[in-house]
Design a protein around this motif. Structure first.
Motif, short mmCIF file in Angstrom:
data_model
loop_
_atom_site.label_atom_id
_atom_site.label_comp_id
_atom_site.label_asym_id
_atom_site.label_seq_id
_atom_site.Cartn_x
_atom_site.Cartn_y
_atom_site.Cartn_z
N THR A 18 0.86 -1.20 0.00
CA THR A 18 0.00 0.00 0.00
C THR A 18 0.89 1.23 0.00
OG1 THR A 18 -1.66 -1.19 1.27
CG2 THR A 18 -1.86 1.20 1.22
N VAL A 19 0.58 2.16 -0.93
CA VAL A 19 1.34 3.41 -1.02
C VAL A 19 0.35 4.57 -0.92
CG1 VAL A 19 2.84 4.83 -2.47
CG2 VAL A 19 3.10 2.33 -2.46
N THR A 20 0.70 5.57 -0.10
CA THR A 20 -0.11 6.78 0.06
C THR A 20 0.76 7.97 -0.28
OG1 THR A 20 -1.29 5.68 1.86
CG2 THR A 20 -1.56 8.08 1.66
N ASP A 21 0.26 8.86 -1.18
CA ASP A 21 1.05 10.05 -1.51
C ASP A 21 0.73 11.18 -0.54
OD1 ASP A 21 -1.34 11.15 -2.36
OD2 ASP A 21 -0.85 11.09 -4.48
N ASN A 22 1.34 12.37 -0.76
CA ASN A 22 1.21 13.49 0.17
C ASN A 22 -0.20 14.08 0.24
OD1 ASN A 22 3.77 13.42 1.13
ND2 ASN A 22 4.61 14.76 -0.45
N ASP A 23 -1.00 13.93 -0.80
CA ASP A 23 -2.34 14.50 -0.74
C ASP A 23 -3.39 13.45 -0.35
OD1 ASP A 23 -2.55 13.06 -3.08
OD2 ASP A 23 -3.18 14.77 -4.31
N GLY A 24 -2.94 12.21 0.12
CA GLY A 24 -3.86 11.20 0.65
C GLY A 24 -4.36 10.19 -0.35
N ASP A 25 -3.87 10.21 -1.59
CA ASP A 25 -4.28 9.19 -2.55
C ASP A 25 -3.61 7.87 -2.15
OD1 ASP A 25 -5.72 11.04 -4.06
OD2 ASP A 25 -3.92 11.58 -5.23
N VAL A 26 -4.41 6.77 -2.20
CA VAL A 26 -3.92 5.44 -1.78
C VAL A 26 -4.02 4.49 -2.96
CG1 VAL A 26 -4.27 3.50 -0.21
CG2 VAL A 26 -4.68 5.83 0.59
N VAL A 27 -3.01 3.68 -3.11
CA VAL A 27 -3.02 2.60 -4.10
C VAL A 27 -2.48 1.34 -3.42
CG1 VAL A 27 -0.76 3.12 -5.08
CG2 VAL A 27 -2.45 1.95 -6.46
N SER A 28 -3.12 0.19 -3.70
CA SER A 28 -2.69 -1.08 -3.11
C SER A 28 -2.62 -2.15 -4.18
CB SER A 28 -3.68 -1.55 -2.05
OG SER A 28 -3.66 -0.73 -0.92
N THR A 29 -1.75 -3.10 -3.97
CA THR A 29 -1.65 -4.26 -4.85
C THR A 29 -1.22 -5.46 -4.02
OG1 THR A 29 -0.77 -5.12 -6.92
CG2 THR A 29 0.74 -3.86 -5.55
N ASN A 30 -1.68 -6.61 -4.43
CA ASN A 30 -1.28 -7.87 -3.76
C ASN A 30 -0.31 -8.61 -4.66
OD1 ASN A 30 -2.98 -7.51 -1.55
ND2 ASN A 30 -4.71 -8.41 -2.62
N VAL A 31 0.73 -9.13 -4.06
CA VAL A 31 1.71 -9.92 -4.79
C VAL A 31 1.89 -11.24 -4.05
CG1 VAL A 31 4.09 -10.01 -5.61
CG2 VAL A 31 2.88 -7.84 -5.54
#
Length: 185
Positions: A18-31
């Motif tokens: 899970t990665v969150t940028d400075n303005d709060g956008d979140v992206v997740s991926t499963n590996v």
């Protein structure tokens, strides 16, 4: 004997990134792993070594004396000594005892009155051996309770009555070759 249980084909490792940028956008991926996780349960076999057999004293009764105070003979089993080992520890070992026949049920013994042949019968739990004659009549019993063995004689048994000086009369009957005490560890 294969003492391993391999469950590696049942388990995969999955990582969630899970990665969150400075303005709060979140992206997740499963590996997931491309190969399964290797897991094995290895069982150890316990071992019993340095075994010294149990010992048992002699039993002697007056024939046909029956049961009761002073009429039966008892002796105590001295337990076997042994070393029990296992990689994951042991419970110390438990010893149990049973009466068993050294051979078949025939004894070669006969009653004094009637000359009836005596055969041996073992109880299902191995705690009593009965010498039977003429159907279900009891000539003697050898019983086991814990580490105590008891002999009771109910009828007279035929034996050598030679009164001569050589050989002298032998008033003993030895049934030790017919019955064993078996210790199980």
């Amino acid at each position: 004997e294969d003492n391993t249980l391999d469950i590696s084909s049942l388990i995969k490792v999955t990582a969630t990134i899970t990665v969150t940028d400075n303005d709060g956008d979140v992206v997740s991926t499963n590996v997931s792993t491309t190969s399964p996780l290797s897991i094995e349960f290895v069982d150890t076999n316990p071992a019993i070594t340095n075994v010294v057999a149990p010992t048992l004293g002699a039993l002697s009764v007056v024939e046909a004396s029956g049961a009761g105070e002073g009429k039966e003979a008892t002796t105590t089993i001295t337990p076997p000594s042994y070393t029990a080992t296992a990689v994951d520890g042991t419970d110390g070992g438990v010893v149990s005892y049973a009466l068993t026949l050294a051979g078949g049920t025939a004894t070669g013994l006969v009653t004094t009155v009637g000359g009836y042949a005596i055969t041996l019968s073992v109880s299902p739990d191995g705690q009593t051996i009965t010498g039977l004659y003429n159907g279900s009549n009891v000539a003697f019993t050898v019983s086991l309770s814990g580490t105590t063995v008891t002999l009771v004689s109910n009828v007279a048994l035929e034996h050598d009555n030679n009164q001569g000086p050589v050989p002298a009369e032998d008033n003993t009957l030895d049934i030790s070759s017919l019955i064993k005490v078996t210790a199980t560890i």
